[in-house]
Design a protein around this motif. Structure first.
Motif, short mmCIF file in Angstrom:
data_model
loop_
_atom_site.label_atom_id
_atom_site.label_comp_id
_atom_site.label_asym_id
_atom_site.label_seq_id
_atom_site.Cartn_x
_atom_site.Cartn_y
_atom_site.Cartn_z
N GLN A 1 2.06 1.25 0.79
CA GLN A 1 1.96 -0.18 1.09
C GLN A 1 1.75 -1.01 -0.17
OE1 GLN A 1 2.81 -1.12 4.10
NE2 GLN A 1 2.92 1.05 4.72
N SER A 2 1.90 -0.37 -1.31
CA SER A 2 1.92 -1.08 -2.60
C SER A 2 2.70 -0.22 -3.57
CB SER A 2 0.50 -1.32 -3.13
OG SER A 2 -0.08 -0.10 -3.56
N TRP A 3 3.06 -0.82 -4.70
CA TRP A 3 3.72 -0.06 -5.75
C TRP A 3 3.27 -0.60 -7.10
CZ3 TRP A 3 5.50 4.44 -6.47
CH2 TRP A 3 6.29 4.74 -7.60
N HIS A 4 2.62 0.26 -7.85
CA HIS A 4 2.07 -0.12 -9.15
C HIS A 4 1.17 -1.35 -9.00
CE1 HIS A 4 4.97 2.40 -11.85
NE2 HIS A 4 4.38 3.11 -10.91
N SER A 5 1.56 -2.50 -9.51
CA SER A 5 0.70 -3.67 -9.47
C SER A 5 1.13 -4.69 -8.42
CB SER A 5 0.67 -4.34 -10.86
OG SER A 5 0.15 -3.45 -11.83
N LYS B 1 -9.22 5.32 -12.67
CA LYS B 1 -10.56 5.61 -12.14
C LYS B 1 -10.63 5.46 -10.62
CE LYS B 1 -12.33 0.92 -13.06
NZ LYS B 1 -12.45 0.52 -11.66
N ASP B 2 -9.76 4.64 -10.03
CA ASP B 2 -9.78 4.43 -8.59
C ASP B 2 -8.94 5.43 -7.81
OD1 ASP B 2 -11.46 2.13 -8.63
OD2 ASP B 2 -9.75 0.92 -9.28
N GLY B 3 -8.22 6.30 -8.51
CA GLY B 3 -7.31 7.22 -7.83
C GLY B 3 -6.21 6.47 -7.11
N LEU B 4 -5.85 5.29 -7.65
CA LEU B 4 -4.85 4.43 -7.00
C LEU B 4 -3.44 4.89 -7.32
CD1 LEU B 4 -3.87 1.83 -5.53
CD2 LEU B 4 -4.13 0.65 -7.73
N TYR B 5 -2.72 5.30 -6.31
CA TYR B 5 -1.27 5.51 -6.43
C TYR B 5 -0.59 4.40 -5.64
CZ TYR B 5 3.37 7.50 -6.01
OH TYR B 5 4.73 7.69 -6.02
N CYS B 6 -0.63 4.52 -4.31
CA CYS B 6 -0.15 3.45 -3.44
C CYS B 6 -1.23 3.18 -2.38
CB CYS B 6 1.14 3.84 -2.72
SG CYS B 6 2.54 4.12 -3.82
N LYS B 7 -1.35 1.94 -1.98
CA LYS B 7 -2.30 1.60 -0.93
C LYS B 7 -1.79 2.05 0.43
CE LYS B 7 -5.18 -2.00 -2.81
NZ LYS B 7 -6.44 -2.37 -2.17
N ASP C 1 4.62 9.86 3.30
CA ASP C 1 4.40 10.78 2.18
C ASP C 1 3.34 10.21 1.24
OD1 ASP C 1 6.30 8.72 1.63
OD2 ASP C 1 6.83 9.73 -0.24
N GLU C 2 2.79 11.10 0.43
CA GLU C 2 1.90 10.73 -0.67
C GLU C 2 0.80 9.76 -0.23
OE1 GLU C 2 5.16 11.28 -4.26
OE2 GLU C 2 4.99 9.31 -3.30
N VAL C 3 0.22 10.02 0.92
CA VAL C 3 -0.88 9.19 1.42
C VAL C 3 -2.16 9.68 0.74
CG1 VAL C 3 -2.18 8.43 3.43
CG2 VAL C 3 0.29 8.79 3.61
N PHE C 4 -2.59 8.99 -0.30
CA PHE C 4 -3.80 9.38 -1.03
C PHE C 4 -5.03 8.67 -0.49
CE2 PHE C 4 -1.55 10.59 -5.29
CZ PHE C 4 -0.86 11.59 -4.61
N TYR C 5 -4.85 7.47 0.06
CA TYR C 5 -5.98 6.72 0.61
C TYR C 5 -6.04 6.89 2.11
CZ TYR C 5 -6.93 4.15 -3.77
OH TYR C 5 -7.28 3.80 -5.05
N LEU C 6 -7.02 7.64 2.57
CA LEU C 6 -7.24 7.85 4.00
C LEU C 6 -8.68 8.31 4.17
CD1 LEU C 6 -5.57 7.71 6.63
CD2 LEU C 6 -5.16 10.16 6.41
N ALA C 7 -9.35 7.82 5.22
CA ALA C 7 -10.78 8.11 5.41
C ALA C 7 -11.57 7.70 4.17
CB ALA C 7 -11.00 9.58 5.73
N HIS C 8 -11.25 6.54 3.63
CA HIS C 8 -11.84 6.09 2.38
C HIS C 8 -13.22 5.47 2.63
CE1 HIS C 8 -12.28 3.95 -1.45
NE2 HIS C 8 -11.40 4.83 -1.92
#
Length: 360
Positions: free
Chosen positions: A108-112, A141-147, A181-188
């Motif tokens: 739900q986001s890409w880079h900035s 530091k935030d582990g941000l890939y995509c929201k 795919d590539e869902v890094f933010y879940l149960a945050h």
């Protein structure tokens, strides 16, 4: 009697092998073209995909459509209904299964840059306290890939299902690709609804919720498979597999979901894992021609050496393109003299040639 029996057995074996050798899916996944390139893209379907016997086309449409149900979610200069219908008509003519994709949950986001959904509905953000940086870098530091959007927000499905229903209608589609795919933010920890929840159950519940919505209209859900693979124990890693505890979802989701199993550096044999779990699966290359060739051979081998029940799970292969459709078409028709063999265009050509060699 012996002669008749032998002939019968030979006929049975030949029919069975031919059935197992047939790739139900010979696919391409690519972003939808820009409005200015629709006619060129239709020409690509007619001149290259159809003669190459590509029978499945996933178009990543996302917000690049003039939505009537949710006009606030249109991207700049989106495709109109007539633009899409040109592609629909061409695919129908050549019996190509056209499947729209809108990224749900992750990406739900890409880079900035925020994607349109979180830009318009910031309340859906799984990680509202994490700001997009002016200059994106990985790692951070935030582990941000995509929201991600929060799958437990009470209003999110009302919005995204409007998009799904409309795009399915205009594409005249019977299958929908939800990405995931590539869902890094879940149960945050930042999310008041998802905090301390089981990531695997959250992921599975979201897959099943989308699937149940599609089933009502007799449609099939396709997703990428990386979140269903344990990236730690397998050694596959955090991109092509999961490091955030979502992999157990594989035992919680409907077996009707089709898995697109992408691996880009090696032809990792995880299609067998998905098939053993009861899923229909498609192997997906990207850029390396050797990987495409090996994935075609691998799926063919799996089909040849499986029971009939297992063989039918191996649907085939699908090339993926992650540049824009416009730039892909340019590189496909105007290759640079020094272009590497490992390009998206050459990988597609290799996959098509490998399929032809098997069929011949």
């Amino acid at each position: 009697m012996i002669k008749k029996l032998s002939i019968a057995m030979i006929l049975f074996y030949t029919t069975n092998v031919l059935c197992q050798s047939d790739f139900a899916v010979k696919g391409l996944c690519i972003a939808a073209p820009s409005k200015a390139k629709v006619n060129e893209f239709v020409g690509f379907v007619e001149k290259d995909l159809a003669p190459g016997k590509i029978n499945t086309l996933i178009l990543r449409i996302d917000f690049n459509f003039e939505y009537q149900s949710r006009p606030e979610l249109r991207s700049d200069n989106p495709l109109g209904r007539e633009d899409v219908k040109k592609i629909v008509t061409a695919c129908k003519k050549y019996n190509i299964n056209l499947i729209p994709q809108v990224n749900l949950l992750g990406h739900q986001s890409w880079h900035s840059t925020l994607g349109k959904l979180l830009e318009v509905y910031p309340e859906f953000d799984e990680t509202p306290t994490i700001d997009l940086p002016e200059k994106y870098e990985w790692p951070n530091k935030d582990g941000l890939y995509c929201k991600s959007y929060c799958p437990l927000h009470p209003k999110v499905h009302e919005v995204v299902f409007d998009l799904v229903d409309e795009i399915m209608e205009v594409f005249e589609a019977k299958a929908f690709h939800a990405g995931m795919d590539e869902v890094f933010y879940l149960a945050h920890p930042d999310c008041p609804r998802c905090y301390d929840q089981d990531p695997a159950k959250l992921f599975a519940d979201e897959v099943n919720k989308i699937n149940e919505h599609l089933v009502k209209n007799e449609s099939v859900l396709w997703i990428w498979g990386d979140r269903l693979i344990d990236g730690v124990d397998s050694g596959i890693g955090m991109w092509e597999g999961s490091h955030n505890d979502t992999s157990a979802a594989i035992d919680m989701i409907s077996k009707s979901v089709v898995i697109c199993d992408w691996h880009y550096e090696k032809a990792i044999p995880t299609p067998a894992y998905f098939a053993l779990k009861g899923f229909q699966v498609i192997a997906c290359p990207w850029r390396k021609s050797k990987v495409a060739e090996e994935q075609v051979a691998m799926v063919h081998s799996f089909k040849q050496n499986s029971t009939a029940e297992m063989a039918e799970k191996y649907l085939g292969v699908m090339h993926t393109v992650w540049s824009s459709a416009d730039s892909f078409l340019d590189s496909y028709y105007n290759p640079k003299p020094d272009e590497s063999k490992d390009s998206e265009a050459n990988c597609l050509r290799t996959m098509i040639a490998s399929l032809k060699n098997i069929e011949d």
